[in-house]
Structure formats: structure tokens, C-alpha cells
Motif scaffolding. Structure first.
Motif: not given
Length: 310
Positions: A180, A184, A187-190, A192
């Protein structure tokens, strides 16, 4: 080197009397368990394929004495059975997929250590596991939501299962935090992270929970009997139970010599209540029996890992 191999060989083959007792005991126990588990299924299968008049005589074991497909013909020539199968398959597929996503999303959220009030939300979710609202309040809730006598009454009230959520949450907590954190940083959101990180690495628990949801939706007969009055929305379980009830009623009437059933009783029937019941049981469990071997390899692993952390 040769002497070492011979020593190892002797150590491997050397057994004491107690070892043989344990091995023989295990074989006997496993044989008894296997026979006790398999025999009822084979017996039901034999009766479902056996002639009704011959079944009454008893003595059917694992092979039909007078083979016939009349029992299954009566089931599958029923005008509503195919519609019921369509409803059941649609409910099982949509219900399992939707329940898996919604329950998984809830489990993912509650598995986040940085979620404020996580313990309160978890405790709040546990309350319905022990205290239900009751049938009457639930019935009025379904009515007020406009779900009564609609297909969605099968899906929406069953989107979240708390026990399944606990298993999935525990499994998600066992996934390394580094996955995770790296996502993060990129730049991934939750959303994704959930679908592209956690979902692919959680195959065992996903397969297990999908099986749980699928079996529930496939076998459920309570909800259609309470919330569905339209015969076109009745699932397979309800229609098969009606077929059994009709066969039992016809058999009782024929035995009593009532009206038009007298001639049928004297002529001899191809089916009876017991044969129809066994054919119904085989018809209802066969799809699950076929699907389960494909998910079995994930089942034990998913349950064990999902129940390690609480």
C-alpha cells in the motif's frame, strides 16, 4: 556415503508395532468416514433414478434396480422450472459478485489502521450478528423500501455479511503494508489500492467468500416465501418444494382413492413423493458439487489465513 544411505533406509523402513496399529486405525477411520459421507448421496441418487413402484419395496442401495428418468422428467417438464432456474442463476451470480465487492470494500476500510473510530465501527457492525430486528420490522422495512415482490429483494438486503467481512478484514490485515505504501507514493487512491493491489493478492479469501455467498443465494428459500408473491420471481428452491408438495398431495389422494386419482393409482405411477424428493435434492445440490472442486484449493487457505488475525 553408501553406509549413510543404508542407515537412512533402515531408519525409514523400521516400524514398531504401535506404528502399524496407528496406520490401521487411521485407514479404518477414514474408510468409515468416507462411506458414511458418500453413501447417503449415492443412495439418494439411486432412488432418484429408480422406478417409483420398485422404490416402495425398499432395499435400494447405491444402484437403481429399475432405472428410469421419469422423476427428472416430471421436474424438468414443469412449466415454471426453467424460469426458476434463470432466477436462481441470476440471483446467485449477481448476489455473489455484488456481495463480494460491497463486503470486501467494508472489510478493506475497517482493516486500515489510520481509520478514525475503527474500533467503534467494528463494534457497531458486530451488533447485528447477535441481535436481529425481527421478522415483522424487517418485513415493513422491505415494504417501505419498495423491494417487496422485486428481484432486488434477493440482492440488496444481502450485500453485507458481517462474518464474511471479518474474515476478509483479517486477511487484508495480513497483506504487507509496503504494498500500500508503494502504491500511495505512486499516487494511487484507496479505490485503486483496493482493486489493483489487494484484490489480486487476496484470491484465496475472495474465492472462499464467493463460495459462501453463492451457496447462500443458491439454497435460500426463506426470502422468496416471505417477500415474493409473483410466481415468475420464485427461485428454484421454492418451485422444487412446490413439486414435492404436489407429488406428496397426489400420492395421499391416490392412496385414499379420491376421485380422478383412483384410476391413476390402480394403473401404477412412474413417480412418487420419495422419488421426486430425491430427484429434487440431486437437482438442487449438483451445481454446487460441480463448482466446489474448482474453489476447494482456495477454501482452506482462505479460511486459515482469514481467521488468524482478529
Amino acid at each position: 556415503m553408501t553406509g549413510v544411505k543404508e542407515t537412512r533406509h533402515k531408519m525409514k523402513v523400521k516400524k514398531v508395532f504401535s506404528d502399524y496399529v496407528i496406520i490401521v486405525s487411521m485407514v479404518i477411520i477414514m474408510t468409515v468416514v468416507f462411506v458414511a459421507t458418500l453413501y447417503p448421496f449415492l443412495n439418494s441418487l439411486a432412488i432418484s433414478f429408480n422406478n417409483a413402484d420398485d422404490t416402495i419395496l425398499g432395499g435400494i442401495t447405491i444402484f437403481p434396480r429399475i432405472p428410469t428418468i421419469a422423476n427428472y422428467r416430471q421436474i424438468f417438464t414443469n412449466p415454471t422450472i426453467w424460469m426458476a432456474y434463470g432466477i436462481t442463476f441470476a440471483r446467485t451470480i449477481i448476489g455473489a459478485a455484488a456481495g463480494l465487492v460491497i463486503t470486501g470494500a467494508l472489510a478493506f476500510g475497517l482493516s486500515r489502521k489510520n481509520l478514525e473510530g475503527r474500533k467503534f465501527y467494528t463494534f457497531f457492525c458486530l451488533i447485528p450478528m447477535y441481535f436481529g430486528g425481527g421478522l415483522v420490522p424487517t418485513y415493513f422495512l422491505i415494504m417501505n423500501l419498495g423491494l417487496y415482490d422485486t428481484f432486488w429483494v434477493y440482492i440488496i438486503p444481502n450485500l453485507v455479511n458481517i462474518w464474511n467481512m471479518i474474515l476478509m478484514r483479517s486477511y487484508f490485515q495480513s497483506v504487507p503494508d509496503a504494498l500500500e505504501e508503494s502504491a500511495r507514493i505512486d499516487g494511487a487512491n484507496y479505490l485503486t489500492i483496493f482493486f489493483k493491489i489487494y484484490w489480486p493478492v487476496s484470491t484465496p479469501i475472495i474465492a472462499t467468500i464467493a463460495l459462501y455467498f453463492g451457496v447462500f443465494h443458491w439454497n435460500d428459500w426463506f426470502m422468496p416465501n416471505i417477500y415474493i408473491s409473483n410466481p415468475n420471481l420464485k427461485p428454484m428452491t421454492s418451485v422444487l418444494l412446490n413439486i414435492i408438495a404436489e407429488a406428496s398431495f397426489a400420492e395421499r389422494m391416490a392412496a385414499a382413492g379420491a376421485g380422478a386419482f383412483v384410476g391413476e393409482a390402480s394403473h401404477g405411477k412412474e413417480t412418487n413423493a420419495r422419488s421426486i424428493t430425491m430427484a429434487t435434492m440431486i437437482t438442487s445440490i449438483l451445481p454446487i458439487v460441480i463448482i466446489y472442486p474448482f474453489l476447494q484449493r482456495f477454501f482452506l487457505k482462505g479460511i486459515m489465513i482469514g481467521s488468524i488475525k482478529g
